[in-house]
Design a protein around this motif. Structure first.
Motif, PDB file in Angstrom:
ATOM      1  N   MET A 188      -1.754   6.168  -5.740  1.00 55.14           N
ATOM      2  CA  MET A 188      -1.382   6.905  -6.946  1.00 55.14           C
ATOM      3  C   MET A 188      -1.942   8.318  -6.908  1.00 55.14           C
ATOM      4  SD  MET A 188       0.757   5.900  -8.918  1.00 55.14           S
ATOM      5  CE  MET A 188       0.785   7.145 -10.199  1.00 55.14           C
TER       6      MET A 188
ATOM      7  N   SER B  26      -2.697  10.140  -4.411  1.00 56.69           N
ATOM      8  CA  SER B  26      -2.007  11.028  -3.475  1.00 56.69           C
ATOM      9  C   SER B  26      -0.654  11.458  -4.049  1.00 56.69           C
ATOM     10  CB  SER B  26      -1.831  10.345  -2.133  1.00 56.69           C
ATOM     11  OG  SER B  26      -0.753   9.468  -2.174  1.00 56.69           O
ATOM     12  N   ALA B  27      -0.056  10.591  -4.863  1.00 54.27           N
ATOM     13  CA  ALA B  27       1.219  10.957  -5.477  1.00 54.27           C
ATOM     14  C   ALA B  27       1.010  12.100  -6.462  1.00 54.27           C
ATOM     15  CB  ALA B  27       1.807   9.757  -6.200  1.00 54.27           C
TER      16      ALA B  27
ATOM     17  N   GLU C 203      17.217  13.208  -3.066  1.00 55.21           N
ATOM     18  CA  GLU C 203      16.665  14.502  -2.694  1.00 55.21           C
ATOM     19  C   GLU C 203      17.276  15.006  -1.396  1.00 55.21           C
ATOM     20  OE1 GLU C 203      12.437  14.254  -2.292  1.00 55.21           O
ATOM     21  OE2 GLU C 203      12.252  13.234  -4.207  1.00 55.21           O
TER      22      GLU C 203
ATOM     23  N   LYS D 271      12.267  18.917   6.367  1.00 56.92           N
ATOM     24  CA  LYS D 271      11.459  17.698   6.239  1.00 56.92           C
ATOM     25  C   LYS D 271      12.309  16.481   6.541  1.00 56.92           C
ATOM     26  CE  LYS D 271       7.680  16.876   3.970  1.00 56.92           C
ATOM     27  NZ  LYS D 271       6.604  17.636   4.587  1.00 56.92           N
ATOM     28  N   PHE D 272      11.834  15.675   7.477  1.00 55.59           N
ATOM     29  CA  PHE D 272      12.525  14.421   7.767  1.00 55.59           C
ATOM     30  C   PHE D 272      12.023  13.327   6.839  1.00 55.59           C
ATOM     31  CE2 PHE D 272      13.924  15.907  12.012  1.00 55.59           C
ATOM     32  CZ  PHE D 272      15.220  15.417  11.949  1.00 55.59           C
TER      33      PHE D 272
ATOM     34  N   ILE E  40       8.802  -0.591   5.318  1.00 56.12           N
ATOM     35  CA  ILE E  40       9.149   0.745   5.779  1.00 56.12           C
ATOM     36  C   ILE E  40      10.591   1.132   5.494  1.00 56.12           C
ATOM     37  CG2 ILE E  40       7.457   0.905   7.606  1.00 56.12           C
ATOM     38  CD1 ILE E  40       9.975   0.291   9.451  1.00 56.12           C
ATOM     39  N   THR E  41      11.432   0.169   5.156  1.00 54.54           N
ATOM     40  CA  THR E  41      12.834   0.537   5.015  1.00 54.54           C
ATOM     41  C   THR E  41      13.040   1.601   3.948  1.00 54.54           C
ATOM     42  OG1 THR E  41      12.979  -1.445   3.729  1.00 54.54           O
ATOM     43  CG2 THR E  41      13.966  -1.494   5.903  1.00 54.54           C
TER      44      THR E  41
ATOM     45  N   ARG F 249      10.629   4.984  -8.617  1.00 59.37           N
ATOM     46  CA  ARG F 249      11.308   6.206  -8.179  1.00 59.37           C
ATOM     47  C   ARG F 249      11.284   7.308  -9.226  1.00 59.37           C
ATOM     48  NH1 ARG F 249      17.661   4.451  -8.062  1.00 59.37           N
ATOM     49  NH2 ARG F 249      17.736   3.537 -10.140  1.00 59.37           N
TER      50      ARG F 249
ATOM     51  N   THR G  74      12.443   9.241   6.682  1.00 64.76           N
ATOM     52  CA  THR G  74      13.025   8.192   7.508  1.00 64.76           C
ATOM     53  C   THR G  74      13.100   6.865   6.774  1.00 64.76           C
ATOM     54  OG1 THR G  74      10.856   7.754   8.412  1.00 64.76           O
ATOM     55  CG2 THR G  74      12.266   9.232   9.663  1.00 64.76           C
ATOM     56  N   GLY G  75      13.926   6.002   7.289  1.00 59.87           N
ATOM     57  CA  GLY G  75      14.101   4.684   6.695  1.00 59.87           C
ATOM     58  C   GLY G  75      15.530   4.226   6.925  1.00 59.87           C
TER      59      GLY G  75
ATOM     60  N   GLU H 176       5.791  10.179  -0.744  1.00 59.47           N
ATOM     61  CA  GLU H 176       4.421  10.367  -1.200  1.00 59.47           C
ATOM     62  C   GLU H 176       3.751   9.015  -1.434  1.00 59.47           C
ATOM     63  OE1 GLU H 176       3.769  13.337  -1.110  1.00 59.47           O
ATOM     64  OE2 GLU H 176       5.555  14.490  -1.624  1.00 59.47           O
TER      65      GLU H 176
ATOM     66  N   GLU I 288      19.744   5.532  -4.410  1.00 60.60           N
ATOM     67  CA  GLU I 288      19.367   6.748  -5.118  1.00 60.60           C
ATOM     68  C   GLU I 288      20.544   7.391  -5.837  1.00 60.60           C
ATOM     69  OE1 GLU I 288      15.701   8.178  -2.243  1.00 60.60           O
ATOM     70  OE2 GLU I 288      17.681   9.020  -1.931  1.00 60.60           O
TER      71      GLU I 288
ATOM     72  N   ALA J  58       0.397  15.214  -4.657  1.00 61.76           N
ATOM     73  CA  ALA J  58       1.633  15.778  -4.116  1.00 61.76           C
ATOM     74  C   ALA J  58       2.419  16.500  -5.201  1.00 61.76           C
ATOM     75  CB  ALA J  58       2.473  14.663  -3.508  1.00 61.76           C
ATOM     76  N   LEU J  59       2.428  15.928  -6.395  1.00 59.74           N
ATOM     77  CA  LEU J  59       3.135  16.572  -7.499  1.00 59.74           C
ATOM     78  C   LEU J  59       2.525  17.928  -7.809  1.00 59.74           C
ATOM     79  CD1 LEU J  59       3.790  13.605  -9.942  1.00 59.74           C
ATOM     80  CD2 LEU J  59       5.471  14.941  -8.684  1.00 59.74           C
TER      81      LEU J  59
ATOM     82  N   ARG K 205      20.867  11.035  -7.620  1.00 61.17           N
ATOM     83  CA  ARG K 205      19.520  11.591  -7.770  1.00 61.17           C
ATOM     84  C   ARG K 205      18.831  11.852  -6.449  1.00 61.17           C
ATOM     85  NH1 ARG K 205      17.541   7.053 -11.913  1.00 61.17           N
ATOM     86  NH2 ARG K 205      15.476   7.791 -11.325  1.00 61.17           N
TER      87      ARG K 205
END
Lengths: 325, 515
Positions: free
Chosen positions: A1, A3-4, A71, A53-54, B460-461, B375, A56-57, B382, A66, A7-8, A69
């Protein structure tokens, strides 16, 4: 949390906002240091003046979750088997690129999904271990059952799905009989490509379902010329990786520029050795010599997304019927 | 007054509620996103049946085979016994992909076993198919079952064995009066733990399963999510897994009967094993188990170790990152586990059910659900590391609980009333009674949690952060870039770190255990 929140906070600070952040969604292997991601990032950042910025997933499931919405500004690494669902989502915009100079073995006129590299499914073997490999698909079916192959599950792997369509294309109505002949030779069905390939390099199987370009890795990176792809006169199934830009991107200009970069000589020139497959727009003589010398399929099979989607369910049922017995 | 305070038990209740919210909440989030649970096709039901069948067979085999091994280890003394007991625990904490590499090199087509069989002119064995799935599951879970049953044997106070000897008990009498009651208490829990692990097995069944005959529910979830994008079906399958878990939990609770040995004086256990043929039989049980469990690991080391020094620096960075995450995650597991175990020992059965839930939570459903829930708060990249830590902590909790619950129960039965009569509560009770008495199981549980967190790929997905990759993710990236030899070296590193973490915790627990 924490780190989130951190980041914000940093995202809102002016120091970092000076450079536009450009978000690219790609598969896991893509952005690792052993994939093409770092080279793409470096190449594009020198011309765009942005910070690429990559993320991944699992690209498409994530995008579908998503929705509007997201990014993501562009995505890279989609396969042709998911384009139908991706297109129906309405999330993507036309790439606006001139497709006339593509060096694909098939015609490509898609206005949304832009190919950046391609290969074909093939059974790869070690010629020092397997002295008389089958020279056609029919010969593979007729080979003695102690010839062992590993394949991937069409329900969890894109190459496995391609095999399903490949068999359907080559054997048509006889495909179920073909599977029955192939089955005793299948050592195991793995969930993904990497497990199969690992079993093959460990010497567990004589042949592995992989790509016509797989031997290039062993030659280029390991100086090992023993791995070969068996080229079948019945043809090979076309596999392509695609990029696309999001309709809802807040940086449409950058996205358009990225699409152009994908087809540029800079990008196309490095993709062969970065992703071990053929670039989508590069003449053969510009490839590394050993890459250009790889044996190619004479005949290419490819089903467009509507045909492939229509065939997927019945072909999968057929495969399950044979392999679940 | 004191008893009423205990009845509320805020820490345990809170931990249990958080776990329930995590597992069922994510399931609900996925189902809501899909607009309700979806229907299942005939192939899905086949997957459910296969999953159930292989889990029952694997759990029963693991538990039954573990009894002679655990008994032999409990009643024989030999040089290197302590090291062997620790080493035999190792397969359970091996990352799945590493274990498969090892099993294939021993039991595969070109493995040691088949080469020996061929030299003797015997037909080859095949590891591929349902037998491979069960072999792999027994390989993973025999160590868990052995350790749990061994703990059971060691928990019989030494005084009971002394009494038995002074009464002239034969091995059969010891079996009837001491060993069987202990097994009656321990075995259902051990069986249940293995059963639940096998219920959600994904990678194992897939790599060795041989094809669609060995499809598990977890694969069906993956397919629904990845290829069909049918989240309703994923939610239904996730719900079935939770239902099966609760059913197994109820069954095992009905079968298990507390042995009620009472407390002892903590004398060093003095189990003089019976002489004669039983000595040889014990030797064979230990020898076979050691061969079966250690050979595949040795083979992984031999394959990967030569390239260890060639690994790029990013792999070592990933290793450091993974160690830090594993330590945080283990600490969280221990705090939660202790709160839950103490609460369960006071008789809160639903807390036990909540504690077991994460074991059957599908990582994919968990990941998707968390993603949907979080989300709005921050970007998934992050959150990648914190979410991975949290999920690993929750996933290890059921194993920690299986270790802590029996210890917490006997602590309560043996010392609870005394501590109450001394009005020993709060931190004093924790510091002077609970922690010293439970140091050994806490160390074991902490080691297990850290090692499991180390080897887990996480979800990780959806929450992937390739710039801050963990060691298992690096391993997969290497495999996906054709670099199988480097992947083998990476596997050795992963195995070594997992084992070292386990060993340090386990040792620490034993060193701080009350005499």
């Amino acid at each position: 949390m924490r780190s989130a929140m951190f980041a914000l906070l940093t995202a809102a600070s002016p120091a970092l906002a000076a450079q536009d952040e450009f978000t690219v969604y790609g598969p896991d292997y893509f952005a690792s240091e052993w994939g093409p991601g770092p080279a793409i990032e470096e190449g594009f950042e020198t011309i765009c003046g942005c910070d690429l910025k990559f993320v991944t997933g699992d690209v498409l499931p994530r995008l579908l979750l998503e929705g509007e919405r997201t990014e993501a500004d562009v995505v890279i690494g989609l396969n042709s088997d998911v384009t139908k669902r991706a297109r129906e989502s309405g999330l993507f915009a036309p790439h606006g690129q001139d497709l006339s100079g593509l060096t694909l073995p098939i015609d490509w006129t898609d206005e949304v999904f832009l190919p950046f590299n391609w290969s074909q499914t093939a059974f790869v073997y070690d010629r020092t271990e397997l002295e008389n490999p089958p020279t056609s698909f029919q010969e593979l079916l007729d080979a003695p059952d102690d010839l062992k192959i590993v394949i991937q599950d069409p329900r969890s792997s894109i190459s496995g799905l391609a095999l399903l369509l490949w068999v359907k294309e080559v054997f048509g109505d006889e495909s179920e009989a073909a599977w029955r002949k192939l089955k005793p030779k299948v050592l195991t069905v793995t969930p993904g490509w990497s497990e199969s390939y690992g079993l093959f390099t460990d010497g567990e199987a004589d042949m592995v379902l992989s790509y016509t370009t797989s031997p290039a890795y062993h030659i280029g990176a390991e100086n090992d010329t023993s791995k070969q792809a068996a080229i079948f006169p019945e043809g090979h199934y076309f596999m392509v990786e695609l990029a696309a830009q999001l309709a809802g991107t807040d940086q449409p200009e950058l996205a358009r520029q990225f699409m152009g970069y994908v087809l540029s000589e800079d990008f196309q020139g490095m993709i062969a050795e970065a992703n071990w497959s053929y670039p989508s727009k590069l003449e053969r003589d510009l490839l590394p010599a050993y890459f250009a010398a790889l044996p190619r399929a004479q005949l290419t099979h490819f089903l467009d997304e509507t045909e492939a989607e229509a065939l997927r369910e019945p072909a999968l049922d057929e495969w399950l019927r044979v392999f679940a017995q | 007054m004191a008893s009423r305070l205990r009845a509320i038990d805020p820490a345990g209740t809170l931990a249990a509620a958080a776990l329930t919210a995590l597992v069922l909440g994510t399931l609900a989030a996925v189902a809501i996103q899909a607009g309700g649970p979806g229907g299942l096709g005939p192939w899905d039901w086949r997957a459910v049946w296969f999953t159930l069948w292989q889990a029952v067979v694997s759990a029963t085999l693991s538990a039954v085979l573990a009894i002679p091994v655990a008994r032999a280890l409990a009643r024989r003394r030999f040089a290197g016994r302590a090291v062997l007991v620790t080493l035999l625990g190792a397969p359970f904490i091996l990352p799945v992909i590493v274990a498969i590499m090892g099993l294939v090199s021993v039991f595969g087509r070109s493995g040691i076993v088949n080469e020996a069989l061929a030299a003797l002119g015997l037909p080859a064995l095949s590891i591929y198919g349902w037998q491979g799935v069960i072999l792999a599951h027994v390989f993973f879970n025999l160590p868990l079952a052995v350790r749990m049953i061994l703990h059971g044997w060691q928990a019989i106070p030494a005084e009971r064995f002394r009494l038995a000897r002074s009464l002239g008990f034969a091995p059969a009498d010891i079996g009837r009066h001491l060993e069987r009651p202990m097994l009656r208490e321990i075995l259902p829990g051990a069986w249940l733990a293995v059963f639940l692990v096998c219920l959600t097995s994904f990678a194992v069944a897939l790599a060795l399963g041989g094809g669609p005959r060995a499809t598990t529910v977890e694969l069906a979830i993956y397919q629904a999510f990845r290829f069909d994008f049918d989240m309703g079906k994923a939610a239904t399958l996730g719900l079935i897994q939770v239902g099966l878990c609760l059913l197994a939990l109820i069954l095992s609770a009905r079968v298990a009967i507390p042995a009620a040995f009472g407390s002892g004086m903590d004398r060093a256990a003095d189990l003089r094993g019976p002489p004669g043929w039983r000595r040889g039989a014990d030797g064979i049980a230990i020898g076979l188990a050691a061969l079966f469990l250690l050979l595949p690991m040795l083979s992984v080391i031999l394959q990967g170790a030569p390239r260890l020094h060639d690994l790029p620096v990013s792999v070592w960075q990933a290793a450091l990152r993974s160690v830090i995450m594993a330590l945080i995650s283990a600490a969280a597991t221990l705090v939660l586990g202790l709160a839950l175990a103490l609460s369960i020992a006071r008789g809160h059965r639903w807390v036990e059910a909540a504690g077991m839930l994460p074991l059957v939570a599908s990582p994919l459903v968990l990941g998707t659900g968390l993603y949907l829930m979080l989300r709005g708060i921050a970007s998934p990249t992050e959150l990648a590391l914190p979410v991975t830590v949290a999920i690993n902590a929750a996933m290890a909790l059921p194993f920690a609980l299986r270790i802590l619950i029996p210890a917490a129960r006997s602590l309560r039965a043996d010392y609870g009333r005394l501590a109450d009569s001394l009005a020993m509560h709060g931190t004093a009770r924790l510091r002077l009674l609970t922690l010293p008495r439970l140091a050994r199981p806490l160390g074991f549980a902490g080691g297990l949690s850290a090692a499991l967190a180390m080897g887990d790929l996480g979800v990780i997905t959806l929450f992937a952060d390739s710039e801050n990759a963990t060691l298992p993710l690096k391993l997969y990236q290497l495999m996906n870039s054709y670099r199988m030899a480097d992947a083998a070296a990476c596997a050795v590193l992963l195995m070594a770190i997992s084992f070292a973490l386990f060993w340090i915790f386990d040792r620490g627990g034993r060193a701080h255990a009350a005499i």
